[in-house]
Design a protein around this motif. Structure first.
Motif: not given
Length: 1133
Positions: A636-656
């Protein structure tokens, strides 16, 4: 003459007697073959030679000439006689039964009785039953291997005791010899009876071809369906067009009919070569299965027996070929045929039950359908059980495995329950039927009889009068009906009219037989529905096949669709009590094991699913905990910043909550499957709330609650995650959160099934407040008590952890090594409140008792130090105001640092206990209880009766309130006293202990860790806990000794002030390094004491020193403001 023969009465009595003798013979066979039940004298090595001799010489045993072989019996003749008497009498019962059967069969032959199952049904059935029962008795007798030894030992002991053999022994011995090969002898015996037996058997041709149809024909005929002909739904099932076949389908089960044909034609085998109808019936029976039941689990391989017997006769090669062909046919086809029948019956019973449950009034006209359905189903169950236990080697073994047996048993029980529940409906209908239809038809039939002898006329007239007198009011008034006499009279009438040259031959009056057969069934619907249910659906034989029964249960429990029917298995165990017989009462013991096993398995399956759902909900709840929100906050703090490119093989954590999003409803999650399984399992508990097995009331839900209680206790302990080796444990708040999630999820169980989840949770949590649970396992009370004592308080005793009064917790000291845990995460207010909620007042009492054990250990060591320095301490106490003498005496004093160390340990323990007590008060949500307790505590005074005071203090302490005198500490110290020391000696030791502490306080200034920390509100070596230790220990010790607490503490204050003032005079010495911090300790002692006041302190210790001490300890401006706020009100600014 025919009336005096009493054929009907004899048939009834002999059949009942024969069943008892048969069961007795089977019981003897079983116990002699079982090593655990085998009579002790048969296993006694001393008897071996005698038994071998008897078996070899039987029945011509020389009891006098070869006494050397029988010396073991001679020595124990009385015991042998007593032990074998019951067996000997049982074998005599066989002779007696055989004699009566011989006599009756010869009488029947002499009378040239007429037998036809479609006409004189009861007479014919009783006749065939007697033949089968007699044959079964003889065959079972021949299978008892130890019968010669039992009879021979009895007769030997009898002759040694009485001087002569038993009079019945020669006949008994001769019978055993004759029946060495029972079938050959039996065929010889039944040779003269071939005509009667064959006639009775051939009459079955009218019934069993219709009864023994494949499932396809049942289905095409819509057998047992009430919906197939809606217009005829209210018509009675026992109308003239179907009464005879239907009735025989009901009363003669398929298993009984097959046994009668197979055994009957084997005994009268000559008819197979002369009568084509006999041969066809015999083949039909042989093709239906491989085994038939003699009794209980004793079976007969009929093909092998028949083949072996016919091998002994000439001209039977064709019959042997027929046997082999029938056996091959049975191997190939019978398994599949019976499998399809069971499949049909499952659907038919379900439909029948649903219709009758919705319209129970149909049970009146359609009761016969229920009994037919039950009889068909029982036959299929027993066939499968019989053949599963003795499964032949075939290519399709699946035909002998039924993983849907639960459904069939379930609907059998449902139909039984429906008949019992609406018995009054059936009774009302058939009372009207008997009075308003049957009586009229019977009367018309009697009028059409041209010649009616007097005896028969009297019987038939009584039938009409008894039936005509019935009325519905009798049902409404709940009168008891008993038509047994009428049915016995009908059996008598059948016997009278079945003999040759009878004045009223029944074979010429089939209409009379038709009407009376129907009337007999209707009377049974009025007075013996329970008995009829037992005849048609009782499957108590399953208790003699425990392995097969358990296998059926396991197979059904593996099927998802069968789980809702599993309760049928324990409910079938209610039938077991009906299989006993008065002649052999010891045979059927309390067979609760199977019932309990099934209920335990069902409860285990259900509890596993419930707790898996709870675990899943706990995991979902854990995702919502604040400790997992760091990543979300960071994003949330970095919402306005440019979204970093996720690393290869990194799985995005699902929200509850992502698990609840469904793109396709057909996608079934694991939770969906578990809820479906739970629904199925809970449905099976609705079959019945309770039932009775051998006078034991069984409540299925109690098994579930018991399993849930055990499993939930284990899960709670496992969630505590205590590792004794690494001393790791879950935080109390984490465990409490998980426990609340489990409890909330458990309460959803009451939506599936009527169980008291609240009682379950209370029971489990109450057990967790005790040292051990109901099974003797550890609880979270024990785990947390051990951890706080062995980890937190042990490190606090070594000053690795510091008690922090300002934050009301313990904190770690700053060291080079990383701590194994953060003390504040286990000891702050929220954690101790969670601990108090988890273990409650009982658990905290147990924790306190363990803390007191450690305190009393320290007190014992302190007393030893006091005794070692007693002389010096007495002088110091008397001369504390003389500095020079005190200085000299102090040099002689030893162990001062040890005393303060041990007192500090006591103070740390008491401080922790005080914190836990305060948190208990915070979580005790009982305002109407807590208010009066607080008033009582405030009202009472230590000057009152000490017993009353301590009782109230104990109550207040259990509720979490702090008391002037700690009752638990008082009890612990009182228990330390022994008979070797008097109260005066204990009092002296207590006074000297306080003096010891007072004169040792200045040594604390030498310890660099004695520096007062503003941040912690105490000293870095926990010596501020001395204030708590001194006050509570003094109050407890002097309460036990019944002395004035305030006076003793005032003397302590004088000595401590004096010694500390002497410390102030040593300006240049190292002893004064941390003297200001030690001055503050004196102020803490007074501040925490309910028996000391600031005025007392001011009278013996200058307030200026305290003010300077606070100022000195405040090394910065910020600390100064803290100091000014902290100064007591009596100190000037």
């Amino acid at each position: 003459m025919d009336y005096q023969q009493k054929l009907a009465e004899k048939l009834s009595i002999l059949n009942e007697r024969g069943n008892g003798v048969l069961i007795r013979m089977n019981y003897i066979k079983k116990i002699c073959a079982d090593p655990k039940l085998r009579p002790s004298f048969l296993t006694d090595k001393a008897m071996e030679s005698a038994i071998k001799y008897i078996n070899k010489k039987f029945p011509n045993i020389d009891f006098r000439g070869n006494i050397q072989h029988l010396t073991s019996i001679q020595r124990q003749k009385s015991e042998v006689l007593a032990a074998t008497a019951s067996y000997y009498d049982s074998f005599l019962d066989v002779i007696e039964f055989r004699d009566h059967v011989y006599e009756l069969l010869n009488t029947i032959d002499a009378c040239q009785c007429f037998f036809n199952i479609a006409i004189n049904f009861d007479f014919t059935k009783n006749y065939l039953d007697l033949i089968i029962t007699y044959t079964s008795v003889i065959v079972t007798l021949s299978r008892i291997d130890d019968k010669k030894a039992l009879v021979g030992m009895f007769n030997c002991a009898h002759e040694m005791s009485n001087g002569s053999s038993d009079p019945s022994y020669p006949r008994l011995g001769q019978m055993f010899v004759e029946y060495e090969h029972p079938w050959k002898k039996l065929t010889e015996e039944f040779g003269p009876h071939t005509r009667s037996v064959t006639a009775a058997l051939v009459s079955l041709n009218m019934v069993y071809p219709r009864r023994n149809l494949p499932a396809e024909q049942w289905r095409s005929a819509q057998l047992l369906s009430l919906l197939s002909a809606p217009a005829a739904m209210l018509e009675p099932a026992c109308c003239n067009t179907v009464s005879l076949p239907s009735r025989h389908l009901l009363y003669l089960s398929l298993a009984e009919g097959e046994r009668e044909r197979k055994v009957g034609f084997l005994l009268c085998h000559t008819s197979l070569n002369t009568n084509q109808a006999s041969q066809e019936l015999w083949k039909m029976a042989l093709r239906s299965g491989l085994y038939l039941t003699l009794t209980r689990d004793e079976v007969l391989n009929i093909h092998k027996v028949s083949e072996d017997l016919f091998d002994c006769f000439k001209g039977y090669s064709k019959r042997i070929a027929d046997i082999k062909e029938c056996r091959e046919h049975a191997l190939v086809n019978s398994g599949a045929m019976h499998r399809e029948r069971r499949h049909f019956l499952r659907g038919a019973l379900k439909e029948l039950f649903k219709v009758l449950e919705d319209e129970p009034g149909l049970l009146g006209p359609k009761a016969l359908f229920v009994f037919m359905a039950l009889s068909f189903s029982r036959d299929e169950v027993l066939w499968l059980v019989r053949h599963s236990e003795n499964m032949p080697k075939i290519k399709t073994p699946d035909d002998y495995i039924d993983n849907q047996m639960a459904e069939l048993l379930f609907y059998m029980e449902k139909l039984r329950g429906l008949m019992k529940k609406y018995n009054h409906v059936v009774q009302r209908y058939h009372v009207q039927y008997l009075a308003q239809f049957d009586a009229l038809v019977l009367n018309d039939t009697i009028q059409n009889i041209y010649v009616c002898p007097e005896e028969e006329s009297v019987l038939m007239s009584s039938f009409v009068s008894n039936l005509s007198a019935l009325s519905v009011k009798q049902v409404e008034n709940k009168e008891e009906f008993d038509f047994r006499a009428l049915r016995l009279d009908w059996l008598r009438l059948q016997a009278y009219t079945s003999v040759n040259k009878a004045p009223l031959p029944i074979k010429d009056y089939t209409d009379l037989a038709k009407v009376m057969n129907m009337i007999q069934f209707h009377t049974r619907m009025v007075d013996s529905v329970e008995e009829l249910l037992q005849e048609t659906s009782e499957v108590s034989i399953l208790c003699f096949y425990p392995r097969v029964f358990e296998k059926m249960f396991c197979q059904s429990s593996e099927e998802m669709t069968m789980k809702r029917y599993l309760m049928a298995f324990p409910l079938v165990c209610t039938h077991f009590s009906q299989c006993g017989h008065p002649i052999c009462p010891e045979e059927v013991s309390v067979h609760l094991r199977l019932c309990v096993t099934f209920l335990e398995q069902i409860a285990k399956l259900t509890s596993t699913v419930v707790l898996e759902i709870c675990a899943e909900q706990c995991n979902l709840n854990d995702q919502l905990q604040p400790k997992h929100c760091a990543e979300t906050i960071s994003a949330a703090r970095h919402r306005k910043q440019k979204k970093p490119v996720p690393k290869k093989g990194e799985v995005q954590k699902e929200k509850p909550g992502a698990e609840s999003l469904r793109k396709d409803r057909s996608v079934v999650t694991n939770v969906d499957k578990m809820h479906l399984m739970l629904t199925e399992l809970c449905t099976c508990f609705s079959l019945c709330s309770d039932f009775i097995v051998f006078d034991h009331i069984i409540v299925p839900t109690e098994f579930l609650l018991s399993h849930l209680e055990i499993r939930l206790s284990e899960i709670i302990v496992r969630m505590a995650n205590y590792n004794q080796t690494t001393q790791e444990i879950a935080r109390p708040s984490d465990l409490l959160t998980k426990l609340r999630a489990y409890t909330a999820s458990l309460h959803s169980l009451s939506g599936y099934i009527n169980v008291d989840v609240t009682r379950l949770v209370k029971s489990v949590l109450l057990q967790q407040t005790q040292p051990l649970d109901s099974r003797g396992g550890p609880t979270m009370t024990t785990l947390y008590t051990n951890w706080y004592l062995e980890s937190l308080l042990r490190q606090a005793s070594n000053s690795l952890i510091v008690h922090c009064p300002t934050m009301h917790c313990f904190v770690n000291q700053t060291t080079d090594n990383d701590p194994s845990f953060r003390a504040e995460e286990f000891s702050d207010i929220s954690e101790l409140q969670a601990l108090a909620e988890l273990i409650g007042p009982y658990g905290l009492k147990f924790l306190s008792e363990n803390l007191m054990w450690h305190i009393t250990s320290q007190i014992s060591e302190l007393k030893k130090l006091v005794i070692e320095n007693m002389d010096v301490l007495v002088q110091m106490k008397n001369n504390f105001d003389k500095p020079e003498e005190m200085a000299n005496l102090k040099k002689r004093l030893t162990g001062g640092e040890n005393v303060l160390k041990r007192m500090t340990i006591i103070g740390v323990i008491l401080s922790f206990r005080s914190m836990a007590q305060d948190c208990l008060k915070d979580v005790m949500h009982c305002p109407y209880l807590m208010g009066p307790i607080e008033c009582l505590r405030d009202f009472i005074s230590p000057e009152d009766d000490i017993k009353v005071t301590l009782s109230i203090f104990e109550l207040a302490s259990a509720a979490g309130y702090t008391c002037d005198i700690d009752p638990t500490l008082v009890t612990a110290i009182a228990n330390m006293q022994t008979d070797n020391t008097s109260v005066d000696e204990e009092y002296k030791l207590s006074c000297l202990l306080l003096a010891y502490i007072a004169v040792s306080l200045p040594t604390l200034a030498l310890d660099p860790n004695s520096l007062y920390s503003r941040e912690h509100g105490g000293h870095n070596n926990n010596i501020h806990c001395l204030a708590t230790a001194i006050n509570q220990l003094a109050a407890a010790m002097f309460t036990v000794q019944n002395k004035n607490i305030a006076q003793q503490l005032k003397e302590f204050l004088l000595m401590a002030s004096s010694t500390l003032l002497q410390l102030g005079q040593n300006v240049e010495r190292m002893e004064s390094k941390n003297r200001e911090s030690i001055y503050l300790l004196l102020h803490m002692i007074v501040e925490e004491s309910p028996f000391l006041s600031q005025d007392m302190l001011e009278s013996c210790f200058p307030y200026v020193l305290l003010r300077n001490a606070y100022r000195e300890c405040s090394s910065s401006i910020s600390n100064l403001s803290f100091t000014l706020n902290t100064l007591p009100s009596f100190l000037p600014g």
